[in-house]
Structure formats: C-alpha cells, structure tokens
Design a protein around this motif. Sequence first.
Motif, PDB file in Angstrom:
ATOM      1  N   ALA A   1       0.830  -1.206   0.000  1.00 12.42           N
ATOM      2  CA  ALA A   1       0.000   0.000   0.000  1.00 12.42           C
ATOM      3  C   ALA A   1       0.868   1.260   0.000  1.00 12.42           C
ATOM      4  O   ALA A   1       0.510   2.257  -0.614  1.00 12.42           O
ATOM      5  CB  ALA A   1      -0.932  -0.001   1.203  1.00 12.42           C
ATOM      6  N   THR A   2       2.005   1.196   0.659  1.00 17.40           N
ATOM      7  CA  THR A   2       2.888   2.373   0.724  1.00 17.40           C
ATOM      8  C   THR A   2       4.019   2.317  -0.296  1.00 17.40           C
ATOM      9  O   THR A   2       4.798   3.256  -0.392  1.00 17.40           O
ATOM     10  CB  THR A   2       3.501   2.478   2.132  1.00 17.40           C
ATOM     11  OG1 THR A   2       4.253   1.307   2.406  1.00 17.40           O
ATOM     12  CG2 THR A   2       2.406   2.677   3.169  1.00 17.40           C
ATOM     13  N   MET A   3       4.088   1.245  -1.039  1.00 19.26           N
ATOM     14  CA  MET A   3       5.150   1.088  -2.037  1.00 19.26           C
ATOM     15  C   MET A   3       4.930   2.075  -3.188  1.00 19.26           C
ATOM     16  O   MET A   3       3.802   2.337  -3.606  1.00 19.26           O
ATOM     17  CB  MET A   3       5.136  -0.341  -2.568  1.00 19.26           C
ATOM     18  CG  MET A   3       6.220  -0.650  -3.572  1.00 19.26           C
ATOM     19  SD  MET A   3       6.197  -2.379  -4.109  1.00 19.26           S
ATOM     20  CE  MET A   3       4.683  -2.436  -5.025  1.00 19.26           C
ATOM     21  N   SER A   4       6.016   2.604  -3.703  1.00 16.96           N
ATOM     22  CA  SER A   4       5.942   3.545  -4.811  1.00 16.96           C
ATOM     23  C   SER A   4       5.575   2.821  -6.110  1.00 16.96           C
ATOM     24  O   SER A   4       5.942   1.664  -6.323  1.00 16.96           O
ATOM     25  CB  SER A   4       7.294   4.241  -4.981  1.00 16.96           C
ATOM     26  OG  SER A   4       7.290   5.056  -6.119  1.00 16.96           O
ATOM     27  N   TRP A   5       4.877   3.545  -6.980  1.00 18.66           N
ATOM     28  CA  TRP A   5       4.527   2.991  -8.284  1.00 18.66           C
ATOM     29  C   TRP A   5       5.769   2.773  -9.133  1.00 18.66           C
ATOM     30  O   TRP A   5       5.745   2.006 -10.080  1.00 18.66           O
ATOM     31  CB  TRP A   5       3.561   3.919  -9.016  1.00 18.66           C
ATOM     32  CG  TRP A   5       2.148   3.749  -8.553  1.00 18.66           C
ATOM     33  CD1 TRP A   5       1.463   4.549  -7.703  1.00 18.66           C
ATOM     34  CD2 TRP A   5       1.264   2.687  -8.896  1.00 18.66           C
ATOM     35  NE1 TRP A   5       0.197   4.056  -7.505  1.00 18.66           N
ATOM     36  CE2 TRP A   5       0.047   2.911  -8.241  1.00 18.66           C
ATOM     37  CE3 TRP A   5       1.373   1.561  -9.712  1.00 18.66           C
ATOM     38  CZ2 TRP A   5      -1.037   2.067  -8.360  1.00 18.66           C
ATOM     39  CZ3 TRP A   5       0.287   0.722  -9.829  1.00 18.66           C
ATOM     40  CH2 TRP A   5      -0.905   0.978  -9.162  1.00 18.66           C
ATOM     41  N   TRP A   6       6.853   3.453  -8.817  1.00 19.17           N
ATOM     42  CA  TRP A   6       8.085   3.324  -9.595  1.00 19.17           C
ATOM     43  C   TRP A   6       8.650   1.906  -9.528  1.00 19.17           C
ATOM     44  O   TRP A   6       9.337   1.467 -10.443  1.00 19.17           O
ATOM     45  CB  TRP A   6       9.128   4.343  -9.155  1.00 19.17           C
ATOM     46  CG  TRP A   6       8.760   5.721  -9.600  1.00 19.17           C
ATOM     47  CD1 TRP A   6       8.346   6.748  -8.821  1.00 19.17           C
ATOM     48  CD2 TRP A   6       8.737   6.206 -10.949  1.00 19.17           C
ATOM     49  NE1 TRP A   6       8.063   7.851  -9.598  1.00 19.17           N
ATOM     50  CE2 TRP A   6       8.301   7.544 -10.899  1.00 19.17           C
ATOM     51  CE3 TRP A   6       9.031   5.637 -12.185  1.00 19.17           C
ATOM     52  CZ2 TRP A   6       8.172   8.317 -12.049  1.00 19.17           C
ATOM     53  CZ3 TRP A   6       8.909   6.420 -13.325  1.00 19.17           C
ATOM     54  CH2 TRP A   6       8.482   7.740 -13.239  1.00 19.17           C
ATOM     55  N   TRP A   7       8.380   1.189  -8.430  1.00 21.55           N
ATOM     56  CA  TRP A   7       8.830  -0.194  -8.340  1.00 21.55           C
ATOM     57  C   TRP A   7       8.145  -1.057  -9.393  1.00 21.55           C
ATOM     58  O   TRP A   7       8.775  -1.917 -10.011  1.00 21.55           O
ATOM     59  CB  TRP A   7       8.558  -0.765  -6.954  1.00 21.55           C
ATOM     60  CG  TRP A   7       9.502  -0.260  -5.920  1.00 21.55           C
ATOM     61  CD1 TRP A   7       9.270   0.723  -5.017  1.00 21.55           C
ATOM     62  CD2 TRP A   7      10.841  -0.700  -5.713  1.00 21.55           C
ATOM     63  NE1 TRP A   7      10.390   0.924  -4.250  1.00 21.55           N
ATOM     64  CE2 TRP A   7      11.368   0.062  -4.652  1.00 21.55           C
ATOM     65  CE3 TRP A   7      11.643  -1.653  -6.315  1.00 21.55           C
ATOM     66  CZ2 TRP A   7      12.664  -0.111  -4.196  1.00 21.55           C
ATOM     67  CZ3 TRP A   7      12.930  -1.824  -5.853  1.00 21.55           C
ATOM     68  CH2 TRP A   7      13.426  -1.056  -4.801  1.00 21.55           C
ATOM     69  N   ILE A   8       6.868  -0.836  -9.606  1.00 17.96           N
ATOM     70  CA  ILE A   8       6.124  -1.616 -10.593  1.00 17.96           C
ATOM     71  C   ILE A   8       6.515  -1.193 -12.001  1.00 17.96           C
ATOM     72  O   ILE A   8       6.728  -2.044 -12.872  1.00 17.96           O
ATOM     73  CB  ILE A   8       4.609  -1.477 -10.351  1.00 17.96           C
ATOM     74  CG1 ILE A   8       4.271  -2.068  -8.979  1.00 17.96           C
ATOM     75  CG2 ILE A   8       3.808  -2.146 -11.459  1.00 17.96           C
ATOM     76  CD1 ILE A   8       2.854  -1.870  -8.541  1.00 17.96           C
TER      77      ILE A   8
END
Length: 75
Positions: free
Chosen positions: A20-27
């Motif tokens: 939930a707190t992970m950045s979209w940049w990882w995906i």
Amino acid sequence: MIIVLFIMLVLKLAEVWIFATMSWWWIIGGACAVFVWFEFIERMLGLDKRKDHAHYEKIQKERVKRAFDKKTNRR
C-alpha cells in the motif's frame, strides 16, 4: 518475472500490507526490466533460439525413429 510483477500490481491496487505504501516506480521499473529482458537480453544471449532448436531436434529424432521402425517392420 511477469507473474511476480502482476502479483505486485494486484497487491498495490488492493492496498495490501507493505504494498500500500510502495511507490509505483517499483512496478514501472519492474515492467521496464521485464521488457528489456525479453526484447533485448534474451535475444543477445540466444535463449530464444535454444528453445526453438531443442524443439526441432526433438521432432527430427522422432521422425528418424519412425522411419527406421517402418523399415524394420517391412522385412
């Protein structure tokens, strides 16, 4: 790699646990890495051709075996 990326995307959209707190940049970065792997690196290493060659060698061996089996049955 694609399955892990898909699971990360689903968990991010569902806002589960740490995703939930992970950045979209990882995906996005993972998707770019998968794209680069399958479009460039796999071709440079010849991994896509090895699979094709193994498949055609198997077909050829089966055809040769059938041909010899037919010749031995005629006699």
